[in-house]
Motif scaffolding. Structure first.
Motif, PDB file in Angstrom:
ATOM      1  N   GLY A  62       3.231   0.574  -3.758  1.00 10.43           N
ATOM      2  CA  GLY A  62       2.612   1.867  -3.473  1.00 10.43           C
ATOM      3  C   GLY A  62       3.573   3.030  -3.433  1.00 10.43           C
ATOM      4  O   GLY A  62       3.186   4.133  -3.010  1.00 10.43           O
ATOM      5  N   SER A 117       5.598   6.328  -4.158  1.00 15.71           N
ATOM      6  CA  SER A 117       5.390   7.579  -4.892  1.00 15.71           C
ATOM      7  C   SER A 117       6.735   8.133  -5.329  1.00 15.71           C
ATOM      8  O   SER A 117       7.795   7.709  -4.860  1.00 15.71           O
ATOM      9  CB  SER A 117       4.692   8.604  -4.001  1.00 15.71           C
ATOM     10  OG  SER A 117       5.556   8.982  -2.919  1.00 15.71           O
ATOM     11  N   SER A 134       0.809  -1.222   0.000  1.00 25.33           N
ATOM     12  CA  SER A 134       0.000   0.000   0.000  1.00 25.33           C
ATOM     13  C   SER A 134       0.840   1.268   0.000  1.00 25.33           C
ATOM     14  O   SER A 134       2.015   1.271   0.361  1.00 25.33           O
ATOM     15  CB  SER A 134      -0.916   0.016   1.227  1.00 25.33           C
ATOM     16  OG  SER A 134      -0.153   0.179   2.420  1.00 25.33           O
ATOM     17  N   GLU A 135       0.188   2.360  -0.362  1.00 28.24           N
ATOM     18  CA  GLU A 135       0.830   3.670  -0.369  1.00 28.24           C
ATOM     19  C   GLU A 135       1.147   4.151   1.041  1.00 28.24           C
ATOM     20  O   GLU A 135       2.212   4.719   1.296  1.00 28.24           O
ATOM     21  CB  GLU A 135      -0.074   4.693  -1.074  1.00 28.24           C
ATOM     22  CG  GLU A 135      -0.340   4.416  -2.541  1.00 28.24           C
ATOM     23  CD  GLU A 135      -1.495   3.446  -2.790  1.00 28.24           C
ATOM     24  OE1 GLU A 135      -1.888   3.312  -3.965  1.00 28.24           O
ATOM     25  OE2 GLU A 135      -1.994   2.812  -1.827  1.00 28.24           O
ATOM     26  N   GLU A 141       5.098   4.564   2.891  1.00 30.97           N
ATOM     27  CA  GLU A 141       5.550   5.904   3.284  1.00 30.97           C
ATOM     28  C   GLU A 141       6.025   5.908   4.726  1.00 30.97           C
ATOM     29  O   GLU A 141       7.087   6.475   5.044  1.00 30.97           O
ATOM     30  CB  GLU A 141       4.432   6.922   3.098  1.00 30.97           C
ATOM     31  CG  GLU A 141       4.863   8.326   3.512  1.00 30.97           C
ATOM     32  CD  GLU A 141       3.886   9.402   3.113  1.00 30.97           C
ATOM     33  OE1 GLU A 141       4.235  10.597   3.298  1.00 30.97           O
ATOM     34  OE2 GLU A 141       2.796   9.083   2.616  1.00 30.97           O
TER      35      GLU A 141
END
Length: 359
Positions: free
Chosen positions: A208, A210, A188-189, A193
């Motif tokens: 995920g 970025s 997942s994002e 992170e």
């Protein structure tokens, strides 16, 4: 008896002679050595940096040391002479120095959230127990801890972080305090992170990611092990889940479809990338060559950089010196130049592990 090897040595790209004396490499001639290779392209043994010889096909823990040996032999016979086992429910420290097996860098059991991960695979703990469990699993491995950063949360019907951000950050700190590196499973994002910003050492999968996080990984030296061969299975996962969790199914498909661009962006940003198949459970062993081809064909990595990600670069990252003076006597030989046609890595013509000819 000492062994003599002559061929085009990569990455040096020149014809070299080297000698294998026991489990070590030397460039000093050894009189009377037996020549076992004369020609071809010689690389340090391949590496699968995300592999599970402690998990049987289908996802259950292995039942014996012999089963672990069998799985490791499949990888070895494909030219993989070093493995990072990224989490094993079955302890096997006695295999670390077994002469017929690839060299092993090991995590202990996965540290996972309660009732949200694969059954019988991880140690499932609540937030209050995570740091202490990480310290325990650091002692069970030989240099790595594996954290499950996210999984489906059936209450929300989608991927969600395993614990709160403070707990996940403390888990990384606990690993480092124990003197080991931390790897994290993330799809997942949100979870990736948290973990990248927490200073995790390697991101496993990382669907995920970025662009901002990719830049941070490059600055920190955080590694990515994409396991592209595993991400291709997301279609089947989504299909099985769609009836109950349609949002999760759509999310998994979007992550899968976008992933080659993610890996390409990481590569172009200078993130260290290493070859890993996620063999064990849903992925067969012996597929490192297929992962290498995916990194080249779908993520745009050059053939030389893919070879580094599977061979000399990955071995250095894991602490297994390559074909340098005093390095480890692990090598694979190909009859043609894999830099010109990467498909040749599917069929090594010679494999030498720990100074012993495997074939």
């Amino acid at each position: 008896m000492a062994l003599h090897v002559r061929g085009v040595l990569l990455p040096d790209d020149e014809v070299r002679d080297l000698w294998l004396v026991g489990d070590r490499v030397t460039f000093e001639p050894v009189p009377g050595a037996e020549t076992i290779i004369d020609g071809g392209f010689v690389l340090p043994g391949l590496t699968d940096a995300h592999c599970h010889i402690g998990i049987a096909r289908g996802g259950a823990p292995i039942a014996s040391l012999d089963q672990a040996r069998e799985l490791a032999h499949v990888d070895r016979d494909a030219g993989v002479l070093a493995i990072r086992d990224a989490g094993s429910p079955y302890p096997y420290p006695e295999l670390d120095d077994e002469p017929d097996l690839p060299r092993l860098a090991r995590a202990g059991r996965h540290v996972a959230p309660p009732k949200r991960y694969l059954r019988d695979i991880g140690v499932e703990v609540g937030a209050a127990e995570v740091a202490a469990t990480v310290a325990e699993q650091a002692a069970a491995g030989n240099g790595w801890v594996k954290l499950v950063g996210d999984w489906i949360d059936r209450g929300v019907g989608d991927l969600a972080p395993a614990w709160d951000a403070d707990t996940m950050t403390a888990a990384v700190q606990a690993a480092h305090a124990a003197g080991v590196r931390a790897a994290v499973h993330t799809f997942s994002e949100s979870a990736v992170e948290i973990m990248v910003r927490a200073g995790v050492d390697s991101v496993e999968h990382g669907t995920g990611l970025s662009l901002d996080l990719i830049d941070l990984m490059a600055r920190q030296g955080t590694a990515l092990v994409p396991t592209m061969i595993n991400i291709q299975t997301f279609g089947g996962i989504a299909e099985q889940a769609r009836a109950r969790f349609p949002g999760y199914a759509d999310h998994m498909l979007a992550l899968r479809d976008h992933f080659p661009e993610v890996v390409r962006a990481a590569y172009e940003a200078g993130v260290p990338i290493y070859v890993g198949t996620d063999a064990g459970g849903g992925i067969d062993h012996g597929l490192a060559a297929e992962e290498m081809l995916l990194l080249h064909e779908r993520a745009g990595m050059s053939t030389v950089d893919v070879l580094a990600a599977a061979s000399w670069g990955a071995r250095e990252w894991l602490g297994f010196p390559g074909l340098v003076e005093g390095g480890l006597a692990d090598l694979v030989v190909y009859p043609e130049d894999p830099r010109h046609d990467l498909r040749v890595v599917r069929t090594p013509s010679r494999i030498v592990l720990r100074g012993r000819v495997i074939r």
